[in-house]
Design an enzyme around this catalytic site. Structure first.
Site: not given
Length: 588
Positions: A194, A387
């Protein structure tokens, strides 16, 4: 006094410029309205001219959208082309006997790889009609050439060039800037991949971020090379060598290595087109653009009781009812409306989003999950559905993506900034807080965070990640452990995502709609209805006018720093916990 005089002169100049521009705009609108009443007809022996130079491909533009290219791009208006509109025109050109071929200008088109692939597929389908496609440009970007490579003949200006050297993605990092101004980012995240926060804490990509970027770039480049090699009749190994070593360095190299048919000037290309149409050299070539051709197309199956709702979700995911993005209130309402409409037999969510707010994503997820209980729900992924874009896709019965779609990035992060050093040491500003409880000034940006605050936020982030995992697990019929193995915020291509169970079928929007039609047993008897309803081109022009004037002034003042300004401005949208892609991936 001289400085104040200059400032006043600029203000007066801008005011006069704005007034004159508005007057010109209304005059133009009146002129277009006066001429717009003429019904467009397609003449015999016509060519569809697809001029996409300088245009950005978006999912769709208004059906009554005007083609400003011949007017010199008035008011600095951003030139866009709707993918849906382009595909509609190409499909009509394929079956319209009066249209003999397509003249293609895509050298400087701006779009992601998946959008270019859908356009390319539409052109390949057009070629099955036996009609010609001829492409010409003075210069080609890698993406522009990818589309043009479907043409029967590709011509390049004798002094032109083709950028054919593979893909690259470059990130911008702000750690040094923050250190200079005295701002310290406070970062919270789950997932080793991430990397959306990396621009604020690092000077270059982490090994994990570099690994995933290299992986999807290689996959996308290999896919593009196979496609071009097939269209141009070149072996893959030969084309890959040309690409890896950038062997096309001079115009003649493009011909030598098989990327171009020949080097010609524009007037020579016109002669080629006239030969194909069988007209004399002194005759004019009859052309029609996308907007005009689409205005002649009659809607099919308008009385069909089998209606499929296509909800186009493009942009960042935010809360509220904002336009130009995927706002939770607005899109939850559209999905709910389609669910409750008995005339709608299936729902297709077209997703083109890098993600955004986790709360806004959850709101849309809920409506998708409820819709799935009532009728078939499909997702068509565009350039990027990562995402938060994947979060809202997860409940679908079937997820369809292109091989070069960017998706995945199942992870979560939060971020705030400690500006104490900037305020105290740089600006000489101090603050003093009076509070009733230990956490009454929770996340106060004028001081460092306490360990208690960090613990609270990290727990919220971890809970949010577990929720995200559970949404994907439930939607995909996978165990939470299996999802975590391919999550951690890692980005995948559509091809890689299919291998890992995140995507079901390879294809574009047309494939998804056909799957939905087959599911409801409609065959060819169905009607597609698009949501949200679009504004007319005049409404869009009026709304964007002031913004475009401001943008032109900023670009003029900031020059190459305008990109940095845009990145900093985006921080304003980072409210609350985020499910967002690592940076904005721009593939060149």
């Amino acid at each position: 006094m001289k400085f104040l005089g200059n400032v006043l002169a600029v203000i007066v100049g801008l005011f006069v410029f704005s007034i004159l521009s508005v007057l010109v705009m209304f005059g133009l609108i009146g002129m277009l309205a006066a001429t717009g009443s003429d019904k467009v007809t397609v003449s015999e022996n016509t060519i569809l001219h697809l001029d996409l130079n300088g245009r950005t491909i978006v999912e769709r533009t208004s059906e009554d959208g005007m083609d400003f290219s011949s007017l010199g791009n008035p008011f600095g208006q951003d030139l866009t082309a709707g993918l849906l509109n382009l595909k509609k025109a190409i499909a009509e050109a394929k079956t319209n006997d009066k249209i003999k071929g397509i003249y293609l200008n895509t050298g400087l088109v701006f779009a992601g790889q998946a959008s270019l692939l859908e356009l390319r597929e539409a052109l390949l389908d057009f070629k099955t009609s036996g009609k010609f496609i001829l492409a010409y440009d003075e210069a080609y970007t890698e993406g522009g050439y990818y589309v043009a490579s479907v043409a029967d003949e590709i011509y390049l200006n004798p002094l032109g060039g083709i950028d054919f050297n593979g893909f690259s993605a470059e990130g911008i990092f702000f750690k040094g800037l923050f250190e200079k101004v005295g701002v310290k980012p406070e970062i919270f995240r789950v997932g080793e991949f991430k990397s959306a926060v990396e621009p604020f804490i690092l000077e270059k990509s982490s090994p994990e971020a570099r690994l995933q970027t290299q992986s999807f770039l290689d996959d996308m480049n290999e896919f593009a090379l196979h496609e071009v090699a097939e269209s141009r009749g070149i072996t893959y190994d030969s084309l890959k060598k040309t690409n890896d070593l950038m062997l096309v360095r001079k115009p003649q190299d493009a011909v030598t290595y098989g990327l171009a048919t020949d080097l010609l000037y524009f007037d020579q290309v016109l002669s080629k087109l006239k030969d194909k149409l069988g007209v004399d050299e002194d005759d004019d070539i009859k052309t029609i653009n996308v907007t005009d051709l689409n205005s002649t197309v009659k809607s099919k199956n308008i009385t069909s009781s089998n209606r499929i709702a296509v909800i186009v979700a493009e942009g960042e995911i935010v809360g509220g009812k904002a336009d130009g993005v995927i706002s939770s209130d607005k899109f939850a309402k559209e999905i709910r409306k389609a669910r409750k409409d008995d005339n709608i037999k299936a729902i297709v969510l077209r997703v083109n989003s890098p993600g955004g707010s986790v709360v806004a994503s959850e709101v849309i997820w809920r409506e998708m999950a409820e819709a799935k209980k009532a009728k078939p729900v499909y997702v068509s992924m565009g350039e990027v559905a990562a995402s938060g874009g994947y979060y809202i896709s997860a409940p679908a019965d079937t997820i369809v993506a292109q091989p070069n779609t960017i998706t995945g990035s199942i992870g979560i992060f939060g971020m705030m900034f400690n500006a104490q050093e900037l305020l105290n040491d740089k600006l000489g500003i101090t603050t003093d807080v009076v509070k009733t409880g230990e956490l009454s000034d929770f996340m106060n940006p004028t001081r460092p965070m306490t360990d208690v605050e960090r613990s609270i936020i990290q727990n919220i982030i971890e809970d949010g990640y577990e929720t995200f995992i559970s949404r994907v697990s439930e939607g995909r019929g996978m165990s939470a452990e299996a999802v975590k193995e391919i999550a951690s915020g890692r980005v995948w291509t559509g091809n890689q995502a299919k291998e890992r169970g995140l995507v079901d079928v390879m294809g574009g929007l047309n494939t998804t709609i056909q799957l939905a039609a087959d599911r409801i047993g409609a065959g060819d008897d169905y009607r597609v209805v698009y949501y949200p309803a679009q504004k007319s081109w005049i409404e869009t022009l009026m709304e964007d006018f002031g913004k475009n004037v401001q943008t032109k002034i900023l670009k003029s003042e900031l020059g190459t720093n305008y990109t940095l300004y845009q990145q900093v401005e985006k921080l304003k949208s980072y409210e609350g916990i985020q499910v967002r892609m690592p940076q904005d991936i721009i593939i060149k």
